[in-house]
Design an enzyme around this catalytic site. Structure first.
Site, mmCIF file in Angstrom:
data_model
loop_
_atom_site.group_PDB
_atom_site.id
_atom_site.type_symbol
_atom_site.label_atom_id
_atom_site.label_comp_id
_atom_site.label_asym_id
_atom_site.label_seq_id
_atom_site.Cartn_x
_atom_site.Cartn_y
_atom_site.Cartn_z
ATOM 1 N N HIS A 107 6.175 -44.057 -19.162
ATOM 2 C CA HIS A 107 6.512 -43.205 -20.396
ATOM 3 C C HIS A 107 7.921 -43.246 -20.655
ATOM 4 C CE1 HIS A 107 3.364 -41.240 -17.671
ATOM 5 N NE2 HIS A 107 2.956 -40.789 -18.629
ATOM 6 N N ALA B 149 -3.416 -37.325 -20.272
ATOM 7 C CA ALA B 149 -3.426 -35.835 -20.172
ATOM 8 C C ALA B 149 -2.784 -35.221 -21.277
ATOM 9 C CB ALA B 149 -2.995 -35.511 -18.660
ATOM 10 N N SER C 25 -2.257 -39.284 -16.480
ATOM 11 C CA SER C 25 -1.627 -38.380 -15.354
ATOM 12 C C SER C 25 -3.060 -38.108 -14.871
ATOM 13 C CB SER C 25 -0.799 -37.437 -15.795
ATOM 14 O OG SER C 25 0.392 -37.822 -16.356
ATOM 15 N N HIS D 122 3.169 -29.527 -14.162
ATOM 16 C CA HIS D 122 2.412 -31.001 -13.761
ATOM 17 C C HIS D 122 1.458 -30.957 -12.696
ATOM 18 C CE1 HIS D 122 2.467 -35.083 -13.560
ATOM 19 N NE2 HIS D 122 2.763 -35.492 -12.709
ATOM 20 N N TYR E 49 9.970 -40.911 -21.588
ATOM 21 C CA TYR E 49 10.944 -40.037 -20.784
ATOM 22 C C TYR E 49 11.339 -40.370 -19.562
ATOM 23 C CZ TYR E 49 6.960 -38.343 -18.154
ATOM 24 O OH TYR E 49 5.832 -38.478 -17.367
ATOM 25 N N GLU E 50 10.918 -41.609 -18.919
ATOM 26 C CA GLU E 50 11.520 -42.201 -17.744
ATOM 27 C C GLU E 50 12.809 -42.722 -17.946
ATOM 28 O OE1 GLU E 50 8.532 -43.583 -14.948
ATOM 29 O OE2 GLU E 50 7.123 -43.091 -16.766
ATOM 30 N N MET F 214 2.479 -37.221 -23.980
ATOM 31 C CA MET F 214 3.781 -37.826 -23.915
ATOM 32 C C MET F 214 3.644 -39.238 -23.726
ATOM 33 S SD MET F 214 5.951 -35.140 -21.110
ATOM 34 C CE MET F 214 5.582 -33.330 -21.455
ATOM 35 N N SER F 215 2.695 -39.835 -24.307
ATOM 36 C CA SER F 215 2.140 -41.214 -24.023
ATOM 37 C C SER F 215 1.231 -41.570 -25.109
ATOM 38 C CB SER F 215 1.590 -41.302 -22.660
ATOM 39 O OG SER F 215 0.111 -40.637 -22.983
ATOM 40 N N HIS G 144 1.123 -41.515 -10.719
ATOM 41 C CA HIS G 144 1.135 -42.471 -11.329
ATOM 42 C C HIS G 144 1.425 -43.713 -10.468
ATOM 43 C CE1 HIS G 144 0.951 -41.791 -15.714
ATOM 44 N NE2 HIS G 144 1.133 -40.510 -15.386
ATOM 45 N N ASN H 174 -4.723 -28.382 -19.811
ATOM 46 C CA ASN H 174 -4.064 -27.249 -19.968
ATOM 47 C C ASN H 174 -4.164 -26.661 -21.395
ATOM 48 O OD1 ASN H 174 -1.692 -29.173 -19.925
ATOM 49 N ND2 ASN H 174 -0.962 -27.587 -21.166
#
Ligand code: HPA
Length: 279
Positions: free
Chosen positions: A86, A116, A33, A253, A88-89, A217-218, A64, A241
């Site tokens: 990802h 990220a 990201s 995000h 979560y998609e 998340m990846s 993306h 962050n």
């Protein structure tokens, strides 16, 4: 189609990519990201939108782009995936491995993964870079392993070794490159959660307790499939962050994308340096 990726899907996707290549790439990069800009510096690129590749799990996340950019960078022939997919998609975890299988079919032996992430280690701040020395396979431990299903023997064994997912040689090379450039890099453990929720304070305290330095998340599903197929992997997490020492994560995000933009040039310098020195 089966819920698992098999040779049929992999070969159809690979054929579609191969038909458009004018060079054979040696190194693959997956950009996280806010980091997609790295692909812009490739000269005379071949660009393949991933939605034109059969069976490719298409990325829908803002920030993306969803394309393969193939060309030369620092004298190396590279294939860059700008816009990863990802879990979560909503894709089956097996499908997250398809891009990696295509890379393996193309003969690519080296994979650079970037992402990220939230900095959980107290010494990490937004804008920092972390070499991934290992990952915590929390999703796979809970049953969501990208290799679940029939084993693809042409790529690797049923029970693959994960004792050194991230190449010690590539880690050493990256540390040397960063030191020469005066760029500070942390080294630590990355965990991939399913997302799309950011973590609760209790999540953060738990993750810290079990030895996690950076949360995202990846990366982990891709690294597992890559290692299964015998690739040498370098993982670099960017800290977009901070997760407070008391375990509060108020990430957005937007912040992830903005900090990604700011640190992209530094990450690019490191990656260029690594590419230059790769054998
Ligand atoms: N948590 C999970 N994933 C992330 C974060 C985070 O704080 N920042 C960027 N990706």
């Amino acid at each position: 189609m089966s819920e698992y990726i098999g040779y049929h899907e992999i070969d159809a996707a690979t054929d579609a990519v191969r038909a458009r290549l004018t060079i054979i790439p040696e190194v693959a990069l997956i950009l996280g990201s806010g980091l997609g800009e790295l692909a812009e510096s490739i000269q005379d690129p071949t660009i393949i939108p991933t939605r034109e590749i059969p069976f490719w799990p298409v990325s829908t996340v803002p920030g993306h782009k969803g394309r393969l950019v193939i060309g030369e960078l620092e004298g190396k022939k590279v294939l860059v995936l700008q816009g990863r997919t990802h879990y979560y998609e909503g894709h089956n975890i097996s499908k997250i491995g398809l891009p990696i299988r295509v890379m393996q079919r193309l003969g690519i032996k080296t994979l650079i993964l970037t992402n990220a992430s939230g900095g959980l280690n107290n010494d990490f701040y937004p804008g920092d870079l972390m070499i991934i020395k290992d990952h915590l396979a929390l999703l796979p431990m809970a049953g969501e392993n990208p290799l679940r299903g029939p084993n693809l023997d042409e790529f690797g064994p049923r029970f693959p070794d994960m004792s050194a997912v991230y190449s010690p040689k590539l880690i050493a090379l990256t540390e040397q490159v960063a030191a020469e450039m005066g760029i500070a890099m942390h080294k630590g453990v990355y965990v991939c959660l399913s997302g799309p929720t950011f973590e609760t304070p209790a999540d953060c305290r738990f993750l810290k307790m079990i030895g996690v330095d950076a949360v995202g998340m990846s990366t982990v599903p891709e690294a597992i499939v890559a290692r299964h197929g015998g690739m040498d992997i370098l993982g670099i997490a960017t800290i977009t962050n901070k997760i407070d020492p008391d375990g509060t994560n108020k990430a957005s995000h937007q912040e992830v994308l903005e900090v990604g933009d700011q640190l992209a040039p530094k990450l690019m310098r490191v990656i260029r340096g690594v590419l230059r020195k790769l054998a």
